[in-house]
Scaffold this active site. Structure first.
Site, PDB file in Angstrom:
ATOM      1  N   THR A 518      -4.844 -24.385  26.289  1.00  0.00           N
ATOM      2  CA  THR A 518      -4.359 -23.454  25.298  1.00  0.00           C
ATOM      3  C   THR A 518      -3.048 -24.194  24.509  1.00  0.00           C
ATOM      4  OG1 THR A 518      -5.173 -21.755  26.888  1.00  0.00           O
ATOM      5  CG2 THR A 518      -3.450 -21.047  25.604  1.00  0.00           C
ATOM      6  N   HIS A 519      -3.180 -25.181  24.330  1.00  0.00           N
ATOM      7  CA  HIS A 519      -1.928 -25.878  23.748  1.00  0.00           C
ATOM      8  C   HIS A 519      -2.419 -25.846  22.228  1.00  0.00           C
ATOM      9  CE1 HIS A 519      -1.684 -27.826  27.858  1.00  0.00           C
ATOM     10  NE2 HIS A 519      -1.353 -26.641  27.962  1.00  0.00           N
ATOM     11  N   LEU A 520      -2.573 -25.017  21.404  1.00  0.00           N
ATOM     12  CA  LEU A 520      -2.360 -24.888  20.177  1.00  0.00           C
ATOM     13  C   LEU A 520      -0.933 -25.151  19.591  1.00  0.00           C
ATOM     14  CD1 LEU A 520      -4.923 -22.013  19.089  1.00  0.00           C
ATOM     15  CD2 LEU A 520      -5.389 -24.402  19.447  1.00  0.00           C
TER      16      LEU A 520
END
Lengths: 592, 213
Positions: A518-520
C-alpha cells in the site's frame, strides 16, 4: 448551507499515524487541536477482539477495514495516451479508512531508510555519473538527511516498542543486525521476535552464501512493553492475522495502542469521525489557509476554521485535496512544470514460491506475525555496485511469511490444474511444506516524468468532485532491478533445499489488480526548490505556509523499504519545526 | 454533531436452512459445480458436503452479491486487463445470468439435459471448455463466470464455518490449519514439528458445545 464551527488553533485532516503524532505534539504544545477523520472510530475491544478478529473472509477478502471505493476511489491508466478507468474494487494497494488509518492493519514492518536514500540524485550522480540515470528519471534529494531524522526515527521506535536487532549503534557494527543501516543512537527498545522454522532455514542458507541476515524490525512486541507515554502493549502471540487485520492482543504498534489513549485525555484535543474533508479553504490572497470544509454522514457541510492546517490523509488523497483546493501549481508532464502530482511512485515487489519435500518439512506457516522473518539488505539502495548491472535502486529481501491463512496462502506447484481432484490433492500435500513470503523482494520504484497524479476529466466521487487519476507504469530500470533481485532471492531458497522453485518476477505493464504493497508515494514531494517540490524540508507548503502535509506523499521517490518508519520520523521532524520555530514566528520557514 | 462511538462489529453467523439467493434449480446446479471444483475423496468431503454452495448463496444474498461498497458510477467502459474489472454486473447478477447461460448451453449441446443430468466426466468437460474460453453465454462472459466460481468455491471451503461453508472445518482439517487459535507462543520454537491441535472456529468447536436433546 455551510455551518461554521468555532475556530481552532489546528485542524488535522486524517487521524492515522501522522495525524495522531501531529495531534499529540501540537496538543502537547498547548494548542487547541481538532482532528477530522473520514472513516469510523476504531478500538481494539470493539472492532477486533480475539474472538472474531481472525476472520480471513471478512477482513482479508472482503476488505472490511479499508476505504470503500464507493466513498471514493481513483482512476488508473498505464500511459498518457490511454483513457483512465475507475478502480472499482481494490487490488494493487489498499487505501485505509478510519481512526488509526493504515496503522490499524499494517504488518508493522518498521524500517529506516539508508542515509544515501535521502541524497539519492547527488549520491548516484557522484558515484556513477549523471549519464548512468535514464533521461526521464526524475529522482531528487529530499532536502532532509538521515542525520536530521535519526532522533525522530528513534522516537517512533520507542513509541512503538519496535522489536529488532541493531546493526549499527553510533557507528559500531553490531553482529546479527543489518550492517548496512545508518548509525542509530541506541538499540531497539525490544529484542527481535522469535523466528519460525522457515525464516531460520532462510537465515542459515543466506549466511552460507556469504550474506548477513538479520531479523526484520517489527512493530509486533517480542515482550510486554510500556512506551514513554505510559501506554502498555502485550507480547505478540504469532496468531498469523496481522496485515489486513486489527490485533486483538494489543501487541501491534498502532495509534490506538501507543498514542490515542493519552491523546484522548487531553482537554485541548477533539476528533470527529465519519467526516470527510472536501476542501482546504484559502483567504483572498490564496497564500493562507483559513481552515477546512467537511461533510458529515448526514450530508451536512461544516466549516472548521483554524490557524494551522495539517493535511495527513493517505498519499493520493493528500494530492487530490491539494489539487481540489487550488494549492500549488498542478504538475504538467508535457511542459515538465508544476509540482502537485509530480514524482508519484509505488513499489516493485516480486516473490519466490518454493516447494519442499512434504515428508521432510513441516513449516506450520500459520505461526507468524506481521513482520516476522529474516532479511538481507545486500541488494538494497546503493549497497552494491550497480555499475555492471545497468540499473539503479534495489530492495531488501527475506523469508517474511506473515501468514498461512488458507484462502490467500495455499500454494500449488506449477502445472497443477486450477480446480478438481488434482488441485485438491496438491493443496493438501504442499500446505505445510511450501514457503511463500508475504513480501519476498521489496524493491524500490524511482520517479519518472510520465508517472504522476492529476484530476480525472470524467469520473467523480459521491460529492461530484473529480477523482484523482494515476498514470503509472513500470520502467525498464525497475524491471531490470527486479529480475536481478528475484534471481538472487531464489538462489537462497535453492540453498535451503527446495525441490521446486517458482520465480514470480514483477513484469510490466503495471497492473492495478495485483497486490504489491500500500506504499503509494509522492505527488506532494518535499525538496529544496519550489520549482520541483510542493513542500520544503519541514513538510511546509511553499505556497501556503500555514499548511503542512505529512505522509509518504512527500517522498520524492520510493526506496526499497516499508515507508512507515520514515513517514512517522518525518511527522516528528515537522512537528518539532512547528513547535520550536513556526509557532514563534508563523510564516515560511525557508527562504527559497 | 451526534455520533455513536464504538459501534459493535460482532459478526453474523450463517445458519443452515432454505436457500436465500438461489432458486432450487440454481442451487442444484451450484451444488454439482462445487463438487466438480472440489471433488469428494475418501479423506475429505467435496465442495457440496463442505457447504460451498450454501456459502455462495449467503454471500450472494449479502453485501458481496450486490457489490456493496464498490465504485458503481459510470460510464462503464471496457479497459485493459491491467485496469481491472469494469462490468456493471454485480456478483448476484453474474451468477443469475451465468447459471442461466450454463443451463442453456448444456441443454442445447446434450439433447436437452441440464448440467446436473450430465455424468461427472461430462460436467468436467463442460467446465474445461468454459475455462478455456470455448463457450459463449448470451448475457455474461462465461469465462468470467467460471473465474468467479474458482475464487468463491475455495473461499467457501477455507473460510470460517460461520459463513456457511467449511462445514465441520473440513477444509482446515485437510491441510492442518488450526483456525483462530490465535496463540502459538508454545510452538514458535518447535521447528519442523507439525502443529498437533485441531482447528477452532469463531463459533468454537461442536464438541465444546452442548446439544439439545
Amino acid at each position: 448551507m455551510v455551518r461554521k464551527l468555532p475556530a481552532k488553533d489546528v485542524v488535522i485532516v486524517g487521524l492515522g499515524w501522522t495525524g495522531s503524532i501531529m495531534a499529540y505534539e501540537l496538543a502537547d504544545a498547548g494548542l487547541d487541536v481538532m482532528a477530522i477523520e473520514r472513516g469510523p472510530w476504531r478500538n481494539t475491544a470493539t472492532d477486533h477482539p480475539p474472538g472474531y478478529a481472525a476472520d480471513e473472509l471478512r477482513y482479508r477478502i472482503r476488505h472490511e477495514l479499508f476505504l470503500r471505493p464507493e466513498q471514493t476511489t481513483f482512476t488508473f491508466r498505464n500511459k498518457m495516451s490511454q483513457t483512465a478507468l475507475p478502480i472499482r474494487t481494490w487490488g494493487a494497494f489498499m487505501p485505509p479508512n478510519g481512526v488509526g488509518g493504515g496503522g490499524v492493519h499494517w504488518n508493522a514492518e518498521t524500517w529506516r531508510f539508508l542515509p544515501t536514500d535521502f541524497v539519492l540524485r547527488t549520491h548516484l550522480t557522484q558515484r556513477y555519473g549523471a549519464g548512468f540515470l535514464p533521461d526521464d528519471m526524475t529522482i531528487q534529494d529530499w532536502g532532509v538527511t538521515y542525520d536530521d531524522l535519526e532522533p525522530h526515527y528513534d522516537r517512533f521506535e520507542y513509541l512503538c516498542g519496535t522489536s529488532g536487532q541493531a546493526g549499527n549503534v553510533k557507528g559500531q557494527i553490531v553482529e546479527g543486525g543489518n550492517p548496512f543501516e545508518g548509525p542509530r543512537s541506541r538499540h531497539y527498545p525490544n529484542p527481535p521476535q522469535d523466528q519460525p522454522f522457515g525464516a531460520t532455514l532462510f537465515a542459515k542458507a543466506a549466511r552460507d552464501l556469504g550474506y548477513k541476515p538479520f531479523p526484520q524490525p517489527s512493530g509486533n512486541m517480542s515482550r510486554a512493553y510500556q512506551n514513554p507515554l505510559g501506554v502498555r502493549l502485550g507480547p505478540c502471540t504469532f496468531c498469523g492475522f496481522c496485515e489486513w487485520f486489527g490485533c486483538g492482543n494489543y501487541s501491534k504498534a498502532t495509534p490506538q495502542t501507543t498514542i490515542l489513549p493519552v491523546l484522548l485525555r487531553k482537554p485541548n484535543f477533539a476528533a470527529r469521525d465519519n467526516s470527510e474533508v472536501t476542501r482546504i479553504n484559502l483567504d483572498a490572497s490564496g497564500k493562507r489557509a483559513t481552515g477546512v470544509t467537511f461533510v458529515d454522514t448526514g450530508g451536512n457541510e461544516w466549516e472548521q476554521p483554524a490557524d494551522l492546517v495539517i493535511l495527513s490523509a493517505y498519499t493520493i488523497f493528500n494530492v487530490q485535496l491539494l489539487l481540489l483546493s487550488g494549492i500549488g501549481k498542478p504538475y504538467d508532464p508535457v511542459g515538465n512544470s508544476g509540482v502537485i502530482g509530480r514524482n508519484f511512485t509505488h513499489q516493485t515487489i516480486s516473490d519466490v514460491v518454493s516447494f519442499f519435500d512434504p515428508a521432510k518439512f513441516a513449516f506450520n506457516p500459520f505461526i507468524a506475525s506481521g513482520s516476522i522473518g529474516m532479511c538481507i539488505d545486500e541488494f538494497n539502495g546503493d549497497n552494491f555496485d550497480h555499475g555492471p548491472h545497468g540499473f539503479v535502486g534495489g530492495g531488501y529481501m527475506g523469508q517474511v511469511q506473515t501468514n498461512g491463512r488458507p484462502i490467500e496462502t495455499a500454494p500449488v506447484p506449477p502445472g497443477t490444474p486450477r480446480w478438481g481432484a488434482q488441485w485438491k490433492k496438491a493443496v493438501k500435500e504442499n500446505y505445510q511444506s511450501a514457503l511463500k513470503p508475504g513480501t519476498g523482494v521489496h524493491g524500490s520504484m524511482y520517479s519518472y516524468r510520465d508517472v504522476y497524479v492529476d484530476l480525472d476529466p470524467t469520473y467523480k466521487d459521491r460529492f461530484g468532485r473529480p477523482l484523482a487519476r494515476m498514470t503509472i507504469d513500470f520502467h525498464d530500470n525497475e524491471l531490470k532491478q527486479n529480475a536481478f533481485l528475484t534471481d538472487k532471492f531464489a538462489e537462497i531458497f535453492q540453498a535451503m533445499g527446495a525441490r521446486q522453485i517458482v520465480k514470480e518476477y514483477r513484469k510490466g505493464p503495471y497492473d492495478v489488480t495485483k497486490y504489491q504493497t500500500t506504499h503509494l508515494c509522492g505527488g506532494a514531494i518535499m525538496g529544496t526548490d519550489p520549482g520541483t517540490s510542493a513542500l520544503n524540508r519541514y513538510l511546509q507548503s511553499w505556497d501556503v505556509p500555514n499548511l503542512f502535509v505529512t505522509g509518504a506523499s512527500a517522498f520524492p521517490q520510493n526506496p526499497g523499504y516499508n515507508p512507515t518508519g520514515t513517514v512517522a520520523a518525518l511527522a516528528y521532524w515537522a512537528a518539532d519545526a512547528i513547535r520550536n520555530r513556526y509557532l514563534k514566528n508563523p510564516g515560511q520557514l525557508i527562504n527559497a | 454533531m451526534p455520533w455513536t462511538p464504538f459501534p459493535t462489529s460482532a459478526p453474523d453467523f450463517e445458519r443452515p436452512g432454505p436457500w436465500q439467493f438461489f432458486t432450487t434449480d440454481e442451487a442444484t446446479a451450484v451444488e454439482a459445480i462445487v463438487d466438480r471444483i472440489i471433488p469428494p475423496d475418501p479423506d475429505t468431503p467435496g465442495g457440496k458436503d463442505a457447504g460451498c454452495a450454501v456459502f455462495i448463496d449467503r454471500q450472494l444474498k449479502g453485501p458481496y452479491g450486490s457489490a456493496a461498497g464498490l465504485y458503481r458510477l459510470g460510464p462503464y467502459t471496457k479497459g485493459t486487463k491491467e485496469q481491472g474489472p469494469q462490468s456493471a454486473n454485480t456478483p448476484a447478477e453474474l451468477y443469475r445470468k451465468g447459471l442461466a447461460g450454463l443451463d442453456r448451453y448444456c441443454k442445447a449441446n446434450n439433447g436437452g439435459k441440464g448440467f446436473t443430468q450430465l455424468s461427472a466426466e461430462q460436467q468436467d468437460g463442460v467446465l474445461k471448455k468454459i475455462e478455456a474460453g470455448e463457450v459463449k453465454f448470451d448475457e455474461v462472459d462465461a469465462q468470467g463466470f467460471f473465474d468467479a466460481l474458482l475464487k468463491d468455491v475455495p473461499e467457501g471451503f477455507f473460510s470460517d464455518p460461520i459463513h456457511g461453508g467449511n462445514k465441520n472445518m473440513v477444509g482446515w482439517s485437510m491441510i492442518g490449519f488450526p483456525g483462530i487459535r490465535y496463540d502459538y507462543r508454545d510452538w514458535i520454537h518447535r521447528h519442523n514439528e507439525r502443529y498437533p491441535h485441531p482447528p477452532v472456529s469463531i463459533a468454537g468447536r461442536a464438541d465444546w458445545t452442548p446439544h439439545k436433546s
